[in-house]
Structure formats: structure tokens, C-alpha cells
Scaffold this motif. Structure first.
Motif, PDB file in Angstrom:
ATOM      1  N   ASP A 194      38.351  33.339 -33.926  1.00  0.00           N
ATOM      2  CA  ASP A 194      38.894  33.159 -35.281  1.00  0.00           C
ATOM      3  C   ASP A 194      38.996  31.676 -35.623  1.00  0.00           C
ATOM      4  O   ASP A 194      38.682  31.269 -36.741  1.00  0.00           O
ATOM      5  CB  ASP A 194      40.263  33.826 -35.422  1.00  0.00           C
ATOM      6  CG  ASP A 194      40.180  35.338 -35.406  1.00  0.00           C
ATOM      7  OD1 ASP A 194      39.092  35.889 -35.713  1.00  0.00           O
ATOM      8  OD2 ASP A 194      41.199  35.986 -35.074  1.00  0.00           O
ATOM      9  N   LEU A 195      39.430  30.876 -34.653  1.00  0.00           N
ATOM     10  CA  LEU A 195      39.498  29.434 -34.876  1.00  0.00           C
ATOM     11  C   LEU A 195      38.098  28.866 -35.102  1.00  0.00           C
ATOM     12  O   LEU A 195      37.901  28.000 -35.947  1.00  0.00           O
ATOM     13  CB  LEU A 195      40.195  28.740 -33.700  1.00  0.00           C
ATOM     14  CG  LEU A 195      40.352  27.235 -33.792  1.00  0.00           C
ATOM     15  CD1 LEU A 195      41.080  26.809 -35.066  1.00  0.00           C
ATOM     16  CD2 LEU A 195      41.089  26.704 -32.559  1.00  0.00           C
ATOM     17  N   LEU A 196      37.120  29.382 -34.378  1.00  0.00           N
ATOM     18  CA  LEU A 196      35.742  28.945 -34.568  1.00  0.00           C
ATOM     19  C   LEU A 196      35.277  29.214 -35.997  1.00  0.00           C
ATOM     20  O   LEU A 196      34.628  28.364 -36.609  1.00  0.00           O
ATOM     21  CB  LEU A 196      34.820  29.650 -33.572  1.00  0.00           C
ATOM     22  CG  LEU A 196      33.330  29.355 -33.723  1.00  0.00           C
ATOM     23  CD1 LEU A 196      33.031  27.876 -33.500  1.00  0.00           C
ATOM     24  CD2 LEU A 196      32.519  30.230 -32.776  1.00  0.00           C
ATOM     25  N   LYS A 197      35.607  30.367 -36.538  1.00  0.00           N
ATOM     26  CA  LYS A 197      35.244  30.681 -37.925  1.00  0.00           C
ATOM     27  C   LYS A 197      35.834  29.648 -38.887  1.00  0.00           C
ATOM     28  O   LYS A 197      35.170  29.194 -39.815  1.00  0.00           O
ATOM     29  CB  LYS A 197      35.718  32.078 -38.304  1.00  0.00           C
ATOM     30  CG  LYS A 197      34.936  33.177 -37.657  1.00  0.00           C
ATOM     31  CD  LYS A 197      35.510  34.533 -38.023  1.00  0.00           C
ATOM     32  CE  LYS A 197      34.855  35.619 -37.198  1.00  0.00           C
ATOM     33  NZ  LYS A 197      35.457  36.931 -37.443  1.00  0.00           N
ATOM     34  N   GLN A 198      37.084  29.278 -38.646  1.00  0.00           N
ATOM     35  CA  GLN A 198      37.727  28.277 -39.504  1.00  0.00           C
ATOM     36  C   GLN A 198      37.064  26.917 -39.324  1.00  0.00           C
ATOM     37  O   GLN A 198      36.842  26.195 -40.296  1.00  0.00           O
ATOM     38  CB  GLN A 198      39.214  28.188 -39.207  1.00  0.00           C
ATOM     39  CG  GLN A 198      39.929  27.231 -40.136  1.00  0.00           C
ATOM     40  CD  GLN A 198      41.434  27.221 -39.929  1.00  0.00           C
ATOM     41  OE1 GLN A 198      41.977  27.990 -39.148  1.00  0.00           O
ATOM     42  NE2 GLN A 198      42.089  26.325 -40.621  1.00  0.00           N
TER      43      GLN A 198
END
Length: 84
Positions: free
Chosen positions: A62-66
Motif C-alpha cells: 500500500d505504501l508502494l502505491k502511494q
């Protein structure tokens, strides 16, 4: 020098990686959760990020998506202790 942001909740692994990477001339800042990493990224964008898949306050994916949304050109290397 190349600035790296290491995001992993395993503090012992972070210290080991920091030691190895600094011997090769990298400047390494470590964060142990996603929230702290987001604060650090607001202050300074590193040259690359090393990101754990599992963080204590959320998914590294999820952090990667951000990160992809906010910093599309930022290289990210994913780490995982998962076998899948």
C-alpha cells in the motif's frame, strides 16, 4: 553520495543493511514504520527506497502505491521474509 531510505520494522536487519550499504558509500536513513517514512519523505526525497512488504502500521505494498503516485520516478526495492 546516494541517499537511501530504508523502511523495515526489523531494527536489527536495518542496522545490518545500513552498515553494509554505508561501507559501499551510501547514506542510509532508516524508518521502522510507514507513518515515519511518510514524514521523512515530506522533508527530503531520497535517491531510492528499500521497502519491506510487511510493516507494523500497514502493508508495504500500500505504501508502494502511494510512493508511485507521489514520486513516480523514485526507484523502490522491495524486501520480504515471506516465502511466496
Amino acid at each position: 553520495m546516494t541517499d537511501l531510505l530504508l523502511i523495515d520494522d526489523d531494527q536489527e536487519l536495518c542496522e545490518l543493511l545500513r552498515h553494509w550499504l554505508e561501507q559501499d558509500g551510501f547514506l542510509v536513513k532508516a524508518c521502522h514504520d510507514g507513518q515515519h517514512a511518510k514524514q521523512v519523505l515530506l522533508q527530503q526525497t531520497p535517491d531510492a527506497v528499500i521497502l519491506d512488504v510487511m510493516l507494523p502500521d500497514g502493508s508495504g505494498l500500500d505504501l508502494l502505491k502511494q510512493l508511485r503516485s507521489d514520486f513516480p520516478a523514485l526507484p523502490v526495492l522491495m524486501l520480504s521474509a515471506r516465502g511466496e
